[in-house]
Structures are given as structure tokens and as C-alpha cells.
Write an enzyme that holds these catalytic residues in place. Structure first.
Site, PDB file in Angstrom:
ATOM      1  N   ASN A 250       7.446  -0.234  -5.102  1.00  0.00           N
ATOM      2  CA  ASN A 250       6.644  -0.977  -6.081  1.00  0.00           C
ATOM      3  C   ASN A 250       7.540  -1.735  -7.049  1.00  0.00           C
ATOM      4  O   ASN A 250       8.611  -1.261  -7.442  1.00  0.00           O
ATOM      5  CB  ASN A 250       5.663  -0.062  -6.816  1.00  0.00           C
ATOM      6  CG  ASN A 250       6.316   1.121  -7.510  1.00  0.00           C
ATOM      7  OD1 ASN A 250       7.284   1.688  -7.029  1.00  0.00           O
ATOM      8  ND2 ASN A 250       5.773   1.500  -8.647  1.00  0.00           N
TER       9      ASN A 250
ATOM     10  N   CYS B 168       2.341  -3.173  -5.259  1.00  0.00           N
ATOM     11  CA  CYS B 168       2.479  -1.824  -4.702  1.00  0.00           C
ATOM     12  C   CYS B 168       3.511  -1.770  -3.577  1.00  0.00           C
ATOM     13  O   CYS B 168       3.736  -2.760  -2.866  1.00  0.00           O
ATOM     14  CB  CYS B 168       1.151  -1.356  -4.125  1.00  0.00           C
ATOM     15  SG  CYS B 168      -0.163  -1.114  -5.324  1.00  0.00           S
TER      16      CYS B 168
ATOM     17  N   GLU C 281       3.292  -0.266  -0.692  1.00  0.00           N
ATOM     18  CA  GLU C 281       2.736  -0.454   0.655  1.00  0.00           C
ATOM     19  C   GLU C 281       2.659  -1.931   1.015  1.00  0.00           C
ATOM     20  O   GLU C 281       2.975  -2.340   2.138  1.00  0.00           O
ATOM     21  CB  GLU C 281       1.316   0.136   0.748  1.00  0.00           C
ATOM     22  CG  GLU C 281       1.227   1.620   0.471  1.00  0.00           C
ATOM     23  CD  GLU C 281       0.914   1.929  -0.983  1.00  0.00           C
ATOM     24  OE1 GLU C 281       1.571   1.345  -1.868  1.00  0.00           O
ATOM     25  OE2 GLU C 281       0.013   2.749  -1.218  1.00  0.00           O
TER      26      GLU C 281
ATOM     27  N   CYS D 159      -3.797   2.663  -2.972  1.00  0.00           N
ATOM     28  CA  CYS D 159      -4.892   2.056  -3.737  1.00  0.00           C
ATOM     29  C   CYS D 159      -5.812   1.264  -2.794  1.00  0.00           C
ATOM     30  O   CYS D 159      -5.474   1.007  -1.639  1.00  0.00           O
ATOM     31  CB  CYS D 159      -4.335   1.156  -4.838  1.00  0.00           C
ATOM     32  SG  CYS D 159      -3.779  -0.459  -4.260  1.00  0.00           S
TER      33      CYS D 159
ATOM     34  N   GLU E 263       7.244  -3.774 -10.632  1.00  0.00           N
ATOM     35  CA  GLU E 263       6.389  -4.090 -11.783  1.00  0.00           C
ATOM     36  C   GLU E 263       6.931  -5.306 -12.532  1.00  0.00           C
ATOM     37  O   GLU E 263       7.999  -5.830 -12.230  1.00  0.00           O
ATOM     38  CB  GLU E 263       6.288  -2.857 -12.692  1.00  0.00           C
ATOM     39  CG  GLU E 263       5.650  -1.690 -11.950  1.00  0.00           C
ATOM     40  CD  GLU E 263       5.385  -0.468 -12.800  1.00  0.00           C
ATOM     41  OE1 GLU E 263       5.915  -0.383 -13.929  1.00  0.00           O
ATOM     42  OE2 GLU E 263       4.648   0.411 -12.328  1.00  0.00           O
TER      43      GLU E 263
ATOM     44  N   CYS F 112      -4.320  -1.913  -1.180  1.00  0.00           N
ATOM     45  CA  CYS F 112      -3.385  -1.645  -0.079  1.00  0.00           C
ATOM     46  C   CYS F 112      -4.130  -1.176   1.175  1.00  0.00           C
ATOM     47  O   CYS F 112      -3.744  -1.511   2.298  1.00  0.00           O
ATOM     48  CB  CYS F 112      -2.350  -0.615  -0.506  1.00  0.00           C
ATOM     49  SG  CYS F 112      -1.192  -1.285  -1.722  1.00  0.00           S
TER      50      CYS F 112
HETATM   51  N1  THU Z   1       1.331   1.871  -6.794  1.00  0.00           N
HETATM   52  C1  THU Z   1       1.826   1.724  -5.530  1.00  0.00           C
HETATM   53  O1  THU Z   1       2.976   1.315  -5.347  1.00  0.00           O
HETATM   54  N2  THU Z   1       0.999   2.026  -4.488  1.00  0.00           N
HETATM   55  C2  THU Z   1      -0.277   2.490  -4.621  1.00  0.00           C
HETATM   56  O2  THU Z   1      -0.970   2.642  -3.627  1.00  0.00           O
HETATM   57  C3  THU Z   1      -0.794   2.821  -5.943  1.00  0.00           C
HETATM   58  C4  THU Z   1      -0.021   2.311  -7.097  1.00  0.00           C
HETATM   59  C5  THU Z   1       2.207   1.545  -7.922  1.00  0.00           C
HETATM   60  C6  THU Z   1       1.820   0.269  -8.628  1.00  0.00           C
HETATM   61  C7  THU Z   1       2.385   0.487 -10.009  1.00  0.00           C
HETATM   62  O3  THU Z   1       3.735   0.052 -10.029  1.00  0.00           O
HETATM   63  C8  THU Z   1       2.357   1.993 -10.182  1.00  0.00           C
HETATM   64  O4  THU Z   1       2.164   2.537  -8.894  1.00  0.00           O
HETATM   65  C9  THU Z   1       1.256   2.482 -11.121  1.00  0.00           C
HETATM   66  O5  THU Z   1       0.030   1.957 -10.762  1.00  0.00           O
END
Ligand code: THU
Length: 121
Positions: free
Chosen positions: A34, A45, A47, A78, A36, A81
Site C-alpha cells: 500500500n 491498496c 492488492e 477491501c 499512502e 480490491c
Molecule cells: N489497505 C490495503 O492495502 N488493502 C486493503 O484491502 C485494505 C486497506 C491499506 C490502504 C491504507 O493504506 C491502509 O490499508 C489503511 O486503510
């Protein structure tokens, strides 16, 4: 590989370090983490980074995806994804950890039932 990739997570805001590793039909494994941003909504994300990286390399047939948190706590993909995975394999196996830290497996079709598609599958 997902756990190793989680170490590279750029997540200074949530501090949730996620790693994904997707196994393609040709045996290749493509990873993602991930990423940000100060503008929170631009965050991506793990995935989707893995899937989009694979597609950029011409790989679109997938068997399994592992999604792992660096701290070994549970995580589920999520909704966004799940939909992106569904585009390429509507029943890909999703491997992750539950809240006890045990490895668990799901079929995507169970995580995203009655899903939207324009592909007719
Ligand atoms: N996140 C993912 O990388 N994958 C998911 O399926 C859920 C959320 C990350 C996004 C963000 O950087 C952090 O988790 C908090 O939401």
C-alpha cells in the site's frame, strides 16, 4: 513474499503495513504494497498495486493472492480490491490471516457475491 513486501509499505498516516503477492497462472508471483499520500484519498491498496503491476507486465491470469499485514494481525481485502480481483478471476483464492493470526483461505466468489461485471462471466 506478501509479508516481506509489507515491510516496504509507505503508510505514514494509517501505519497499516500491507503486502500482497499474486500468483499468476504462468507461475510468476507479483507483489505490491500500500502507498499512502498526504492527500489521503489518493492512497492505494497493496492488492491493487500487485494486480496493476502484473497487468502492466502483460499478466492477467491469476490463481491466488496473499494479503498479509506486517504485524501479523488479520486483514480482509477491501471492497474495491475485491472488485478489481473479480475482473480477472471471479473465484480467485484469497489467502490471509484471521484475527487470531492463523492463515485462512477464501474464494473471492464468497467475498463478493452477485458481483458486477461487463464480461459475461
Ligand atoms: N489497505 C490495503 O492495502 N488493502 C486493503 O484491502 C485494505 C486497506 C491499506 C490502504 C491504507 O493504506 C491502509 O490499508 C489503511 O486503510
Amino acid at each position: 513474499m506478501a509479508a516481506e513486501t509489507a515491510k516496504n509499505s509507505y503508510s505514514p498516516y494509517s501505519r497499516i503495513k500491507v503486502g500482497a503477492a499474486i500468483l499468476a497462472e504462468n507461475g510468476e508471483i507479483i507483489v505490491g504494497t500500500n502507498v499512502e499520500n498526504s492527500s489521503y484519498g489518493l492512497s492505494m491498496c497493496a492488492e491493487r498495486v500487485a494486480v496493476f503491476t502484473a497487468v502492466s507486465r502483460g499478466i492477467t491470469k491469476f490463481r491466488k493472492i496473499a494479503v498479509i499485514l506486517e504485524n501479523k494481525q488479520g486483514i480482509m481485502p477491501c471492497g474495491a480490491c475485491r472488485q478489481v480481483l473479480r475482473e480477472f478471476n471471479n473465484d480467485i483464492m484469497v489467502i490471509t490471516r484471521d484475527n487470531k493470526g492463523d492463515i485462512v483461505r477464501f474464494h473471492l466468489a464468497d467475498l463478493l457475491p452477485h458481483s458486477f461485471t461487463l464480461k459475461g462471466d
